[in-house]
Design an enzyme around this catalytic site. Structure first.
Site, PDB file in Angstrom:
ATOM      1  N   GLU A 167      35.318  37.298  48.497  1.00 31.84           N
ATOM      2  CA  GLU A 167      36.121  37.258  47.270  1.00 31.84           C
ATOM      3  C   GLU A 167      35.492  38.171  46.224  1.00 31.84           C
ATOM      4  O   GLU A 167      34.333  37.984  45.851  1.00 31.84           O
ATOM      5  CB  GLU A 167      36.185  35.827  46.728  1.00 31.84           C
ATOM      6  CG  GLU A 167      37.059  35.701  45.498  1.00 31.84           C
ATOM      7  CD  GLU A 167      37.069  34.280  44.933  1.00 31.84           C
ATOM      8  OE1 GLU A 167      35.990  33.750  44.602  1.00 31.84           O
ATOM      9  OE2 GLU A 167      38.158  33.701  44.847  1.00 31.84           O
ATOM     10  N   TYR A 191      41.787  41.224  41.107  1.00 33.76           N
ATOM     11  CA  TYR A 191      41.233  40.197  41.996  1.00 33.76           C
ATOM     12  C   TYR A 191      41.615  40.553  43.425  1.00 33.76           C
ATOM     13  O   TYR A 191      42.790  40.831  43.702  1.00 33.76           O
ATOM     14  CB  TYR A 191      41.816  38.824  41.624  1.00 33.76           C
ATOM     15  CG  TYR A 191      41.452  37.738  42.619  1.00 33.76           C
ATOM     16  CD1 TYR A 191      40.333  36.933  42.428  1.00 33.76           C
ATOM     17  CD2 TYR A 191      42.215  37.542  43.778  1.00 33.76           C
ATOM     18  CE1 TYR A 191      39.991  35.955  43.347  1.00 33.76           C
ATOM     19  CE2 TYR A 191      41.871  36.562  44.705  1.00 33.76           C
ATOM     20  CZ  TYR A 191      40.758  35.778  44.481  1.00 33.76           C
ATOM     21  OH  TYR A 191      40.411  34.823  45.393  1.00 33.76           O
TER      22      TYR A 191
END
Ligand code: GDP
Ligand code: MN
Length: 397
Positions: free
Chosen positions: A206, A118
């Site tokens: 993101e 991530y």
């Protein structure tokens, strides 16, 4: 402004970020040609079908499917295109899928195992720095990682006046447990991501998952990108990226007439001039036991046209039990605003079924009160704040 995954990936790619390649499709007839093209460009064996909506968690809701051949690709595409996709981030009834992304499969087998990370880049307003947030726990929903295992999320703060330093990018790659080629590729990836974030004037970028492929490439498999509305004027081509069908229709209407409107969940509509006064008015509504239904700054020119548009916007919300107009007559005279309100009210009399409470203070406020009081319309003109709060309480009974 929120972007679709396919748009974000295009922007990232243009800015040198390695991404999973693919093409957006809105018509099932384009599948054959798209698949052939993708096979030629990437030599992919399988294909991934990904629903394009402004919400995450699509995989869990059945909006991401891996197809092993052309028949499966067509099956998945026709079932996803046009479906109401429900994910934890959509409204209860789901969101209609009008576009899909056909992408290359990047989870192929190779010399090593693939792994998911991530990485996000965002603004930390409390330190005025750009923050890179990253974790080894990619692919799954990061919210539960933050809640259950917060020590697995790392933060790297970048001073925007200095930019990302090489040692910072190396630290990220190291903390993600990489070495050799994948380490070098991650360092490059982090640099390109930071550069894309700055160049595009994004407020959030993101990537979940960032994938280390089995042959040690580092690529963006998913992309959520939010562009800073206040900087869009600097990028002529970004205007076309807005998908109005994904946005709140009342907010879209307000933007086209140049009003600053934000939809909220409450029951008291408010029309105010100036952002500061709007904030104070929202506090006042809360203190009176109500909840603001919206934020609306009509700006300096509160004339009849603008007031009417503003009334229209507010009254579209069925939750609204009363409308509060709180205008300070500094640049604009109160009597002018009063005439505007009376005119707008007359023009749309049939549509108004809730009490209108008006407070006009500043230049010519006495004349303004007379105009409202003698109009014979159901508009209550308050003078003091306590008068206003009493009226709000009354409307809420
Ligand atoms: P989200 O569910 O909305 O976050 O959508 P993502 O783009 O993150 O995709 C969800 C999941 O689909 C990923 O976490 C992967 O596990 C899977 N996925 C995405 N691309 C591929 C691919 O190329 N091949 C395979 N096998 N799985 C993929
Ligand atoms: Mn994702």
């Amino acid at each position: 402004m929120n972007l679709h995954e396919y748009q974000a990936k295009e922007l990232l790619s243009l800015n040198g970020v390695p991404t999973q390649r693919g093409k957006m499709v809105s018509n099932i007839n384009e599948i054959d040609a798209t698949a052939n093209q993708l096979k030629n460009d990437t030599s992919t064996e399988f294909f991934v079908v990904k629903a394009q909506i402004h919400a995450g968690g699509r995989g869990k809701g059945g909006g991401v499917k891996v197809a092993k051949n052309l028949t499966e690709l067509k099956d998945y595409s026709s079932s996803i295109l046009g479906m109401m996709l429900k994910t934890p981030q959509t409204p209860k009834e789901g969101k209609l899928v009008k576009k899909i992304l056909i992408a290359e499969d990047v989870y192929y087998t190779g010399p090593s195992r693939h792994s998911e990370f991530y990485v996000s880049v965002l603004l930390n307003r409390s330190t005025s720095k750009v923050m890179i947030m990253y974790s080894t726990e990619g692919g799954v929903d990061i919210e539960s990682v933050a809640e259950n295992t917060p020590h697995l999320i790392f933060y790297e703060e970048v001073d925007p006046s200095v930019g990302l330093m090489p040692n910072q990018a190396r630290k990220v790659a190291f903390n993600l447990g990489l070495s050799g080629d994948s380490y070098k590729n991650m360092v490059r990836f982090i640099f390109s991501l930071y550069t894309a974030y700055v160049k595009c004037d994004a407020s959030l970028l993101e990537i979940n998952p960032v994938l280390k492929t089995s042959d040690n490439k580092i690529i963006a498999v998913d992309a959520k990108m939010v562009l800073d509305d206040n900087a869009i004027f600097r990028h002529k081509s970004f205007k076309d990226l807005r998908d109005e069908s994904e946005e709140n229709p009342v907010e879209t209407q307000a933007r086209t007439v140049g009003l600053n409107y934000v939809d909220l969940d409450g029951n008291i509509g408010c029309m105010v001039n100036g952002a500061g006064l709007a904030m104070a008015t929202m506090d006042l509504i809360k203190q009176s036991g109500g909840e603001p239904a919206n934020f609306l700054d009509v700006g300096g020119t509160a004339d009849a046209d603008r007031v009417e548009v503003a009334f229209n916007l507010i009254l579209q919300d069925p939750k609204v039990k009363a409308v509060l107009v709180n205008i300070f007559g500094g640049i604009v005279r109160c009597d002018r605003v009063a005439n505007g309100i009376v005119q707008a009210y007359k023009n749309m009399k049939d549509k108004i079924q809730v009490p209108i409470i008006v407070r006009l203070q500043g230049t010519n406020s006495i004349e303004a009160k007379k105009i409202i009081d003698s109009s014979g319309l159901h508009i209550y003109s308050a003078t003091s704040f306590s008068d206003l709060t009493d009226r709000i309480k009354e409307a809420l009974i």
